[in-house]
Design an enzyme around this catalytic site. Structure first.
Site, PDB file in Angstrom:
ATOM      1  N   GLY A   1       1.735   7.205  -0.815  1.00 30.04           N
ATOM      2  CA  GLY A   1       1.892   7.307   0.640  1.00 30.04           C
ATOM      3  C   GLY A   1       0.646   6.962   1.424  1.00 30.04           C
ATOM      4  O   GLY A   1       0.192   5.821   1.424  1.00 30.04           O
TER       5      GLY A   1
ATOM      6  N   GLU B   1       0.827  -1.217   0.000  1.00 28.44           N
ATOM      7  CA  GLU B   1       0.000   0.000   0.000  1.00 28.44           C
ATOM      8  C   GLU B   1       0.857   1.260   0.000  1.00 28.44           C
ATOM      9  O   GLU B   1       0.536   2.255  -0.657  1.00 28.44           O
ATOM     10  CB  GLU B   1      -0.909  -0.016   1.245  1.00 28.44           C
ATOM     11  CG  GLU B   1      -1.902   1.100   1.322  1.00 28.44           C
ATOM     12  CD  GLU B   1      -2.891   1.081   0.171  1.00 28.44           C
ATOM     13  OE1 GLU B   1      -3.749   0.203   0.133  1.00 28.44           O
ATOM     14  OE2 GLU B   1      -2.793   1.964  -0.721  1.00 28.44           O
TER      15      GLU B   1
ATOM     16  N   LYS C   1       5.220   4.207  -9.787  1.00 26.10           N
ATOM     17  CA  LYS C   1       3.936   4.081  -9.093  1.00 26.10           C
ATOM     18  C   LYS C   1       2.820   3.743 -10.086  1.00 26.10           C
ATOM     19  O   LYS C   1       1.942   2.923  -9.803  1.00 26.10           O
ATOM     20  CB  LYS C   1       3.627   5.373  -8.336  1.00 26.10           C
ATOM     21  CG  LYS C   1       4.622   5.635  -7.198  1.00 26.10           C
ATOM     22  CD  LYS C   1       4.527   7.057  -6.676  1.00 26.10           C
ATOM     23  CE  LYS C   1       5.481   7.324  -5.525  1.00 26.10           C
ATOM     24  NZ  LYS C   1       5.651   8.740  -5.236  1.00 26.10           N
TER      25      LYS C   1
ATOM     26  N   ASP D   1       9.835   8.312 -10.724  1.00 26.63           N
ATOM     27  CA  ASP D   1       9.120   7.869  -9.521  1.00 26.63           C
ATOM     28  C   ASP D   1       7.617   7.726  -9.830  1.00 26.63           C
ATOM     29  O   ASP D   1       6.983   6.739  -9.438  1.00 26.63           O
ATOM     30  CB  ASP D   1       9.362   8.886  -8.385  1.00 26.63           C
ATOM     31  CG  ASP D   1       8.595   8.536  -7.125  1.00 26.63           C
ATOM     32  OD1 ASP D   1       8.953   7.550  -6.470  1.00 26.63           O
ATOM     33  OD2 ASP D   1       7.617   9.247  -6.811  1.00 26.63           O
TER      34      ASP D   1
HETATM   35  N1  HSE Z   1       9.825  11.275  -3.728  1.00 25.47           N
HETATM   36  C1  HSE Z   1       8.482  10.841  -3.576  1.00 25.47           C
HETATM   37  C2  HSE Z   1       7.573  12.051  -3.799  1.00 25.47           C
HETATM   38  C3  HSE Z   1       8.301  10.277  -2.204  1.00 25.47           C
HETATM   39  O1  HSE Z   1       8.075  13.170  -3.924  1.00 25.47           O
HETATM   40  O2  HSE Z   1       6.377  11.884  -3.884  1.00 25.47           O
HETATM   41  C4  HSE Z   1       7.187   9.316  -2.055  1.00 25.47           C
HETATM   42  O3  HSE Z   1       7.208   8.283  -2.958  1.00 25.47           O
END
Ligand code: HSE
Length: 438
Positions: A138, A133, A209, A205
Site C-alpha cells: 500500500g 507501487e 506481493k 496475497d
Molecule cells: N488484503 C490486503 C491486506 C489488502 O490485507 O493487506 C492490500 O493488499
C-alpha cells in the site's frame, strides 16, 4: 473546456476503494500536484459499471462513465489506471491500453504476480511505462526503494509483514486472546480483507506481493508458483501463548533471502523474537525489513491497505510517469522492465535450514521424552529448550521444544516418525523460527 496544453490526462478503470482514494487525492490536491510537477494532471474519466453508488466524492459532470473502452480508446488519455482488481478483464484492459500506446498504473498484485511477464514484455515492446507501487504494501514506497533507492546495493534478505488482514488477526489473537474466526470477521468488517479472504489467510496475497519484490530485489523471473506458501488458519491461541513464554511473537512473514547460490522465498507463520524490529508491527500495519550490503538493515513501515494510503501510492506512480512523459521521456524504458539478471534459483523448501518450535501432545509416561529426542537426534536435530505443561493421567499434555537450526526435510521426516509413537497423540505442530540463533 479546452484542456491545458501541458496537462497529462488520466483515465481510471475501477471506482472501488482505491479508485475513490486516488480520485480524491487527484482532485483535492490538484493545485499542489501542479505546483510540484510544473503541469496539471487532469482526471478525464473514471469507468465503473456502478455509476450510482456514493463514494464520498463529487466528481465533475461527465467524468464517471460505465464503459472502460471509452478510456482505452481515447487518444487524449496518456495514463490508464487499472484499479478494478482480478485477472480478467483487467489483463485484457491493460494489454489494450499498452497496445494503444498508453502508460499504465495498476495496484493489481494478483495480476502482476501471475501474468506480469506478458504485461511487462508488452510494455517494453510498446515503449510505455507500468507503475505498480500500490501493488505491494500500500502506502509504503517499497517498489521505489528496491528498484531505485537501493540500486547500488546487493540485497541480502527481506522480511515482510505484507498482509494487513492476517497481521490484524494475529495481533487480535495475541493481545485479546480471541479466536481466529472472530478476528477474521472484524478484519473483513474493517474492509482490509480481499474479496476472497482465503487470499489473505492462506498467504496467497502475501505470495503475490513477494513475487514482485523478489523479482526486483534478486533479479529472478516472476515465480509465484515456486513460492512455498502457508497461511495462518492453523495457528491456535495455545501456540501464541507458548511462543510468548519463549519470548517470541507469531507473524505471517514473507521471507526472501540469499542462501549460497539460491534464494529462499517463502511465506509462512513465523516465530520472531520479541526484540526483532518487526515483531512489534501490529494491527493492519505492514512493515518490510531489508538487509543490504551497503546500507545494512533498514525498516519500512506504514499502512498496507485502505482508500487513502493505497491511493497515495497510485498517485505517486501517476506523477512519476507524468513527469517522464513531460520531462524525461528518454529514460522511461529502463524503469519499465523488471530486470532478470541473476542466475539465482529458488531453493526448495525441503532444503532450507532454520530453527523450529515443536509442540507435541504426549502422554506423560517414563521414557517418552527420550524416545522423542532420540528420533530428533537421528535426524540431526538438536534441542535448544523445552517446556512441559501439566501432568494428567491417561491424557496427552503439550510438550514444547525449540530447536537449533535443522534442515526442513529432516524435520518433516523426524516428525512423521515421532507422530507414529503410541505415546504421542495427534499431529505435532511445528513453526519455523527466524531472527537468528539466540
Ligand atoms: N488484503 C490486503 C491486506 C489488502 O490485507 O493487506 C492490500 O493488499
Amino acid at each position: 473546456m479546452p484542456l491545458k496544453k501541458q496537462s497529462v490526462r488520466i483515465g481510471i478503470i475501477g471506482f472501488g476503494t482505491v479508485g475513490a482514494g486516488t480520485a480524491k487525492i487527484l482532485l483535492r490536491k490538484g493545485r499542489q500536484l501542479e505546483r510540484k510537477l510544473g503541469f496539471p494532471l487532469v482526471l478525464k474519466n473514471i469507468a465503473d459499471l456502478d455509476t450510482k453508488r456514493d463514494r464520498g466524492i463529487k466528481l465533475p459532470a461527465g467524468v464517471l462513465i460505465s464503459n472502460a473502452n471509452t478510456i482505452l480508446n481515447d487518444p487524449e488519455i496518456d495514463i490508464v489506471v487499472e484499479l478494478m482488481g482480478g485477472i480478467h478483464p483487467a489483463k485484457e484492459f491493460i494489454l489494450q491500453a499498452i497496445r494503444n500506446g498508453k502508460h499504465v498504473v495498476t495496484a493489481n498484485k494478483a495480476l502482476l504476480a501471475t501474468e506480469g511477464q506478458e504485461i511487462f514484455k508488452a510494455a517494453e515492446k510498446n515503449n510505455v511505462d507500468i507503475g505498480f507501487e500500490a501493488s505491494v504494501a500500500g502506502s509504503i514506497p517499497i517498489i521505489k526503494v528496491v528498484r531505485e533507492s537501493l540500486i547500488g546495493n546487493s540485497i541480502q534478505s527481506i522480511y515482510g509483514i505484507i498482509n494487513g488482514t492476517s497481521n490484524y488477526i494475529l495481533t487480535k489473537m495475541t493481545e485479546e486472546g480471541v479466536d481466529f474466526s472472530s478476528a477474521l470477521k472484524e478484519a473483513q468488517a474493517l474492509g482490509y480483507a480481499e474479496a476472497d479472504p482465503t487470499f489473505d489467510i492462506e498467504g496467497i496475497d502475501s505470495a503475490h506481493k513477494l513475487t514482485i519484490l523478489v523479482s526486483l530485489a534478486f533479479g529472478v523471473p516472476f515465480s509465484f508458483k515456486k513460492i512455498y506458501t502457508e497461511g495462518i488458519t492453523k495457528i491456535t491461541p495455545l501456540d501464541i501463548q507458548f511462543a510468548s513464554e519463549f519470548g517470541y511473537k507469531i507473524k505471517l512473514l514473507a521471507i526472501a533471502k540469499q542462501s549460497g547460490k539460491d534464494v529462499e522465498v517463502r511465506i509462512h507463520p513465523t516465530m520472531l523474537p520479541d526484540s526483532h524490529m518487526i515483531a512489534g508491527v501490529n494491527g493492519v500495519f505492514n512493515a518490510i525489513y531489508i538487509e543490504s550490503d551497503a546500507t545494512g538493515p533498514q525498516l519500512y513501515y506504514g499502512r498496507g491497505a485502505g482508500e487513502m494510503p493505497t491511493g497515495s501510492a497510485v498517485v505517486s506512480d501517476i506523477a512519476d510517469i507524468a513527469g517522464g512523459i513531460r520531462n524525461r521521456a528518454a529514460d522511461r524504458v529502463q524503469k519499465t522492465i523488471i530486470p532478470e539478471h541473476s542466475d539465482l534459483s529458488i531453493k526448495k523448501i525441503d532444503d532450507i535450514q532454520t530453527c523450529y518450535y515443536l509442540r507435541f501432545s504426549a502422554f506423560d509416561k517414563p521414557g517418552v521424552l527420550s524416545r522423542i529426542s532420540g528420533i530428533l537426534g537421528e535426524y540431526n536435530i538438536s534441542i535448544k529448550s523445552m517446556i512441559q505443561k501439566g501432568r494428567q493421567a491417561d491424557k496427552a499434555v503439550p510438550v514444547v521444544m525449540m530447536t537449533h537450526e535443522a534442515r526442513e526435510k529432516d524435520m518433516v521426516q523426524a516428525l512423521r516418525k515421532i507422530d507414529r509413537l503410541s505415546a504421542v497423540s495427534g499431529k505435532t505442530v511445528y513453526l519455523r523460527v527466524e531472527g537468528g540463533e539466540s
